[in-house]
Design an enzyme around this catalytic site. Structure first.
Site, PDB file in Angstrom:
ATOM      1  N   GLU A  72      -2.383  -9.739  -0.210  1.00  0.00           N
ATOM      2  CA  GLU A  72      -1.293 -10.013   0.729  1.00  0.00           C
ATOM      3  C   GLU A  72      -1.820  -9.915   2.156  1.00  0.00           C
ATOM      4  O   GLU A  72      -1.055  -9.786   3.107  1.00  0.00           O
ATOM      5  CB  GLU A  72      -0.076  -9.127   0.484  1.00  0.00           C
ATOM      6  N   CYS A  86       2.356  -6.844  -3.667  1.00  0.00           N
ATOM      7  CA  CYS A  86       1.429  -6.065  -4.502  1.00  0.00           C
ATOM      8  C   CYS A  86       1.405  -6.540  -5.957  1.00  0.00           C
ATOM      9  O   CYS A  86       0.665  -6.004  -6.773  1.00  0.00           O
ATOM     10  CB  CYS A  86       1.807  -4.590  -4.464  1.00  0.00           C
ATOM     11  N   HIS A 121       2.218   0.911 -10.343  1.00  0.00           N
ATOM     12  CA  HIS A 121       1.833   0.539  -8.975  1.00  0.00           C
ATOM     13  C   HIS A 121       1.968   1.810  -8.132  1.00  0.00           C
ATOM     14  O   HIS A 121       2.962   2.539  -8.256  1.00  0.00           O
ATOM     15  CB  HIS A 121       2.758  -0.570  -8.450  1.00  0.00           C
TER      16      HIS A 121
END
Ligand code: CAA
Length: 390
Positions: free
Chosen positions: A79, A111, A233
């Site tokens: 990103e 992400c 994550h």
């Protein structure tokens, strides 16, 4: 035929700031960072490091081992795009001297994009079982100085070789995925720091987890106790722990802290030292789990939760393969993390404010300690990279 992750290599910057240093500068109790959000250090990229050099450095051990010879697909997830047109992966492809017979594309969805890359690569291998794909996730997490997100900054890249009959993790076919148009975290093209609605983002992360899990469970028929470990994550390690607690509570099986640590702790070790690596974060967690677990994890099932703000989420699973330890880069990762250079607060702020020049001028960047590759300058609007190895 099993398809999944055959090799896994991680890289981060050689510089870090201890969050005790940041806490002092911000007049905050360091325990808020160490305990409250569960972070100790944040990786800071030097001015001659970017997502390309981090990515190429992560994949370099695979090149040295001759693992890239059969790769015909390179997916670069980030990103922190460096160009509106050209895929950052093409620079990596060049630095790693990969074959011209290769599709190279950059993927973006905050992400989450590394997981999209992994799933696309599995599709490619399903159609071409004798070929391999290289998926690289590479990011630099950057928030405004003094903002609540600042202490969660970090950087890192993970390179994954995807193949049939993988030596590390076979990815199972079932998956729960979820998209919703929300503004919890974003970065307009004209900004170098992300904008974030911090508390809201944590709620969306959890809501998307519950939705993804629901679909995964319906599809697979599995329950939480079918898993031996989880990798989430990891924007900050406390987020992963809170999410798992919420999921367990929602399923009516509240979990003790000790039990949760047994399921998650090994996957959080590296992230506590690198900070958020955005698209690479969950894969840094997976690397940490495989590298640092004292238990032989062969045959164990792991649950993987990938979340990208904006938002897209996915819950899926993998089974660790027997003999996996022989194919890890544990020693290199340990050396990298142990030999980083600590920055003072002033050095951190100077590097933060440096920024890549955007005035179209000619630049040669000073040399810092990087991996095998560095971002050496800009000439005629073109980024220039240098290989420091023969
Ligand atoms: N000792 C121990 N704990 C302490 C403490 C102390 N002295 N002082 C505070 N704490 C605790 C607080 O009680 C709190 O814990 P709980 O959440 O369990 O209540 C914790 O430390 C954090 O304190 P605050 O809630 O006051 O922290 P904050 O508001 O300053 O910042 C944040 C938290 C909003 C999440 C901020 O870190 C942030 O904006 N982060 C960036 C956004 C983010 O990471 N979002 C995650 C979901 S989105 C995503 O995952 C995508 C992505 O990668 C960005």
């Amino acid at each position: 035929m099993n398809i999944g992750i055959d090799r896994l290599s991680f890289h981060t910057s050689n510089y870090f700031v201890d969050l005790k240093t940041l806490a002092k500068a911000r007049s905050v109790d360091a325990e808020k960072y160490y305990v409250g959000i569960g972070q100790e250090k944040m990786g800071i990229p030097s001015p001659d490091e970017d997502v390309v050099t981090l990515a190429a450095s992560a994949a370099y051990p695979l090149m040295q081992d001759g693992e890239l010879d059969d790769v015909e697909l390179l997916l670069f997830a980030t990103e922190c795009g460096i160009d509106q047109s050209k895929a950052a992966g093409i620079y990596v492809h060049g630095l790693l001297e990969m074959s011209a017979r290769c599709r190279t594309v950059e993927l973006k969805q905050a992400c989450y994009s590394g997981t999209a890359g992994l799933q696309f690569a599995i599709g490619f291998v399903a159609r071409n079982p004798d070929k391999k794909a290289l998926v690289i996730t590479s990011d630099i997490a950057r928030y405004e100085l003094g903002s609540p997100g600042e202490a969660t900054q970090g950087c890192g890249a993970v390179a994954m070789l995807i193949s049939a009959n993988p030596r590390l993790v076979a990815i199972e076919p079932e998956s729960g995925y979820y998209t919703d148009d929300v503004m919890d975290f974003w970065r307009p093209n004209y900004r170098s720091e992300a904008l974030v609605d911090g508390k809201y983002s944590t709620r969306v992360y959890i809501h998307a987890l519950l939705e993804s899990w629901k679909q995964y469970a319906e599809e697979s028929g599995r329950a939480l106790d079918d898993f031996d470990r989880f990798c989430y994550h990891i924007p900050f390690t406390k987020m992963a722990e809170k999410a798992h607690q919420k999921l367990a509570r929602k399923l009516g099986i509240p979990i003790e802290k000790k039990e949760m640590q047994a399921l998650l702790e090994e996957s959080l070790r590296y992230s506590r030292l690198t900070g958020n690596c955005y698209s690479a974060s969950m894969y840094v967690g997976l690397t940490s789990l495989l590298d640092t677990s004292e238990e032989d994890l062969a045959g164990k099932r792991i649950g993987l939760y990938s979340y990208g703000s904006g938002c897209v989420a996915e819950f899926f699973s993998g089974v660790i393969q027997s003999g996996y330890r022989e194919f890890l880069y544990t020693e290199q990762h340990r050396n990298l993390l142990e030999n980083r250079i600590e920055l003072t607060y002033q050095q951190y702020e100077d590097i933060f404010n440096y920024g890549v020049p955007t005035d179209g001028g000619e630049y040669v960047f000073p040399q810092y300690k990087t991996g095998p590759f560095r971002f050496s300058g800009i000439s005629q609007h073109k980024r220039e990279y240098e290989s420091l190895v023969d």
